[in-house]
Design a protein around this motif. Structure first.
Motif, PDB file in Angstrom:
ATOM      1  N   MET A  89      36.006  37.445  32.130  1.00  0.00           N
ATOM      2  CA  MET A  89      37.487  37.566  32.323  1.00  0.00           C
ATOM      3  C   MET A  89      37.727  38.794  31.464  1.00  0.00           C
ATOM      4  O   MET A  89      38.348  39.611  31.794  1.00  0.00           O
ATOM      5  N   MET A  90      37.339  38.382  29.916  1.00  0.00           N
ATOM      6  CA  MET A  90      37.599  39.635  29.240  1.00  0.00           C
ATOM      7  C   MET A  90      37.003  40.598  29.212  1.00  0.00           C
ATOM      8  O   MET A  90      37.441  41.930  29.325  1.00  0.00           O
ATOM      9  N   ASP A  91      35.775  40.769  29.949  1.00  0.00           N
ATOM     10  CA  ASP A  91      34.875  41.857  30.171  1.00  0.00           C
ATOM     11  C   ASP A  91      35.636  42.622  31.315  1.00  0.00           C
ATOM     12  O   ASP A  91      35.676  44.129  31.122  1.00  0.00           O
ATOM     13  N   VAL A  92      35.883  41.961  32.289  1.00  0.00           N
ATOM     14  CA  VAL A  92      36.360  42.738  33.485  1.00  0.00           C
ATOM     15  C   VAL A  92      38.019  43.157  33.518  1.00  0.00           C
ATOM     16  O   VAL A  92      38.259  44.131  33.760  1.00  0.00           O
ATOM     17  N   MET A  93      38.825  42.086  33.024  1.00  0.00           N
ATOM     18  CA  MET A  93      40.266  42.181  33.215  1.00  0.00           C
ATOM     19  C   MET A  93      40.957  41.966  31.948  1.00  0.00           C
ATOM     20  O   MET A  93      42.164  42.074  31.872  1.00  0.00           O
ATOM     21  N   GLN A  94      40.480  41.885  30.857  1.00  0.00           N
ATOM     22  CA  GLN A  94      41.183  41.759  29.246  1.00  0.00           C
ATOM     23  C   GLN A  94      41.972  40.558  29.342  1.00  0.00           C
ATOM     24  O   GLN A  94      43.062  40.406  28.781  1.00  0.00           O
ATOM     25  N   GLY A  98      44.232  30.945  31.888  1.00  0.00           N
ATOM     26  CA  GLY A  98      45.466  30.640  31.706  1.00  0.00           C
ATOM     27  C   GLY A  98      46.610  31.786  31.481  1.00  0.00           C
ATOM     28  O   GLY A  98      47.837  31.664  31.664  1.00  0.00           O
ATOM     29  N   THR A  99      45.865  33.025  31.289  1.00  0.00           N
ATOM     30  CA  THR A  99      46.659  34.318  31.274  1.00  0.00           C
ATOM     31  C   THR A  99      46.249  35.297  32.371  1.00  0.00           C
ATOM     32  O   THR A  99      46.536  36.330  32.541  1.00  0.00           O
ATOM     33  N   VAL A 100      45.443  34.964  33.447  1.00  0.00           N
ATOM     34  CA  VAL A 100      44.888  35.912  34.398  1.00  0.00           C
ATOM     35  C   VAL A 100      46.167  36.246  35.177  1.00  0.00           C
ATOM     36  O   VAL A 100      47.063  35.828  35.732  1.00  0.00           O
ATOM     37  N   THR A 101      45.973  37.534  35.213  1.00  0.00           N
ATOM     38  CA  THR A 101      47.119  38.467  35.641  1.00  0.00           C
ATOM     39  C   THR A 101      46.732  39.538  36.758  1.00  0.00           C
ATOM     40  O   THR A 101      45.668  40.443  36.009  1.00  0.00           O
ATOM     41  N   PRO A 102      47.163  39.896  37.542  1.00  0.00           N
ATOM     42  CA  PRO A 102      46.828  41.427  38.399  1.00  0.00           C
ATOM     43  C   PRO A 102      46.949  42.667  37.205  1.00  0.00           C
ATOM     44  O   PRO A 102      46.259  43.519  37.502  1.00  0.00           O
ATOM     45  N   PHE A 103      47.953  42.520  36.338  1.00  0.00           N
ATOM     46  CA  PHE A 103      47.884  43.780  35.374  1.00  0.00           C
ATOM     47  C   PHE A 103      46.635  43.881  34.747  1.00  0.00           C
ATOM     48  O   PHE A 103      46.746  45.174  34.228  1.00  0.00           O
ATOM     49  N   GLY A 104      45.725  42.840  34.684  1.00  0.00           N
ATOM     50  CA  GLY A 104      44.514  43.180  34.194  1.00  0.00           C
ATOM     51  C   GLY A 104      43.608  44.133  34.756  1.00  0.00           C
ATOM     52  O   GLY A 104      42.555  44.540  34.245  1.00  0.00           O
ATOM     53  N   LEU A 105      44.063  44.369  36.267  1.00  0.00           N
ATOM     54  CA  LEU A 105      43.206  45.258  37.005  1.00  0.00           C
ATOM     55  C   LEU A 105      43.155  46.877  36.317  1.00  0.00           C
ATOM     56  O   LEU A 105      42.435  47.862  36.657  1.00  0.00           O
ATOM     57  N   LEU A 106      44.069  47.084  35.421  1.00  0.00           N
ATOM     58  CA  LEU A 106      44.217  48.116  34.783  1.00  0.00           C
ATOM     59  C   LEU A 106      42.957  48.492  34.102  1.00  0.00           C
ATOM     60  O   LEU A 106      42.540  49.582  33.744  1.00  0.00           O
ATOM     61  N   TYR A 107      42.090  47.342  33.677  1.00  0.00           N
ATOM     62  CA  TYR A 107      40.983  47.652  32.723  1.00  0.00           C
ATOM     63  C   TYR A 107      39.634  47.497  33.788  1.00  0.00           C
ATOM     64  O   TYR A 107      38.652  47.819  33.110  1.00  0.00           O
ATOM     65  N   ASP A 108      39.906  47.317  34.841  1.00  0.00           N
ATOM     66  CA  ASP A 108      38.800  46.975  35.978  1.00  0.00           C
ATOM     67  C   ASP A 108      38.405  48.679  36.645  1.00  0.00           C
ATOM     68  O   ASP A 108      38.623  49.100  37.453  1.00  0.00           O
ATOM     69  N   LYS A 109      38.049  49.373  35.569  1.00  0.00           N
ATOM     70  CA  LYS A 109      37.630  50.768  35.862  1.00  0.00           C
ATOM     71  C   LYS A 109      36.576  51.101  36.571  1.00  0.00           C
ATOM     72  O   LYS A 109      36.368  52.059  37.320  1.00  0.00           O
ATOM     73  N   ASP A 110      35.456  49.939  36.727  1.00  0.00           N
ATOM     74  CA  ASP A 110      34.431  49.857  37.680  1.00  0.00           C
ATOM     75  C   ASP A 110      34.674  49.595  38.975  1.00  0.00           C
ATOM     76  O   ASP A 110      33.681  49.577  39.813  1.00  0.00           O
ATOM     77  N   LEU A 111      36.022  49.113  39.134  1.00  0.00           N
ATOM     78  CA  LEU A 111      36.396  48.556  40.388  1.00  0.00           C
ATOM     79  C   LEU A 111      35.532  47.547  40.849  1.00  0.00           C
ATOM     80  O   LEU A 111      34.961  47.392  41.999  1.00  0.00           O
ATOM     81  N   GLY A 144      56.632  46.280  45.271  1.00  0.00           N
ATOM     82  CA  GLY A 144      56.369  46.708  43.923  1.00  0.00           C
ATOM     83  C   GLY A 144      55.071  46.516  43.439  1.00  0.00           C
ATOM     84  O   GLY A 144      54.072  47.275  42.636  1.00  0.00           O
ATOM     85  N   PHE A 145      54.512  45.211  43.850  1.00  0.00           N
ATOM     86  CA  PHE A 145      53.119  44.895  43.377  1.00  0.00           C
ATOM     87  C   PHE A 145      52.112  45.809  44.084  1.00  0.00           C
ATOM     88  O   PHE A 145      51.157  46.140  43.478  1.00  0.00           O
ATOM     89  N   VAL A 146      52.334  46.137  45.366  1.00  0.00           N
ATOM     90  CA  VAL A 146      51.409  46.986  46.158  1.00  0.00           C
ATOM     91  C   VAL A 146      51.447  48.477  45.396  1.00  0.00           C
ATOM     92  O   VAL A 146      50.396  49.143  45.305  1.00  0.00           O
ATOM     93  N   ARG A 147      52.488  48.955  44.913  1.00  0.00           N
ATOM     94  CA  ARG A 147      52.775  50.053  44.298  1.00  0.00           C
ATOM     95  C   ARG A 147      51.966  49.994  42.950  1.00  0.00           C
ATOM     96  O   ARG A 147      51.260  51.097  42.595  1.00  0.00           O
TER      97      ARG A 147
END
Length: 161
Positions: A89-94, A98-111, A144-147
């Motif tokens: 979780m930390m490696d892919v989405m920071q 208990g705190t998994v959030t779509p905002f972590g996708l910002l850190y998924d640079k390798d998609l 907004g989530f889609v944006r």
């Protein structure tokens, strides 16, 4: 990239002109046994990995619903799905459990992460996500989530869970 903080999320929502309603509450690590309800359509976010651990799935479904991992694996053409470890979780989405959030996708640079949204999630309503802390939920319009997803270079797939 900047460290995952609430401020990062608020600044990004402002930049993307995504309105939100901020709801502060006691820490939420699981919706099981939760003694209060939040306004709006509340969802939970599960970070799953495939058998080989090379593909990840961020599954978004109503907070009271359970995910049938075997059924979901079949829908996605995977032999098996399991929950990602804290390290992954930390490696892919920071994020941590208990705190998994779509905002972590910002850190998924390798998609590596595919976003999966349950068909039961109403796209005409708001959805509530943590801003990297589990003591706040931000209700944002699904549009907004889609944006945000577009900004983070991710799309989503709707499936019936």
């Amino acid at each position: 990239m900047q460290a995952p903080t609430e401020k990062l999320v608020y600044d990004l929502l402002e930049e993307l002109q995504i309105p939100y309603e901020r709801l502060d509450h006691v820490p939420i690590t699981s919706v099981k046994g939760l003694e209060f309800t939040l306004p709006g359509q509340q969802v939970k976010n599960l970070l799953l990995k495939n058998k080989k651990g090379r593909k990840y799935y961020l599954v978004i479904l109503h907070d009271e619903k359970s995910a049938d991992l075997k059924h979901l694996a079949e829908l996605l053409g995977e032999s098996r799905l399991s929950f990602a470890s804290e390290e992954r979780m930390m490696d892919v989405m920071q994020c941590i459990p208990g705190t998994v959030t779509p905002f972590g996708l910002l850190y998924d640079k390798d998609l590596k992460v595919q976003v999966i949204v349950d068909k039961a999630v109403d796209q005409d309503l708001t959805v509530g996500f943590h801003p990297f802390v589990n003591t706040t939920t931000l209700n944002i319009p699904f549009k907004g989530f889609v944006r945000f997803l577009e900004y983070a270079n991710h799309d989503f797939k709707v499936v019936e869970l």
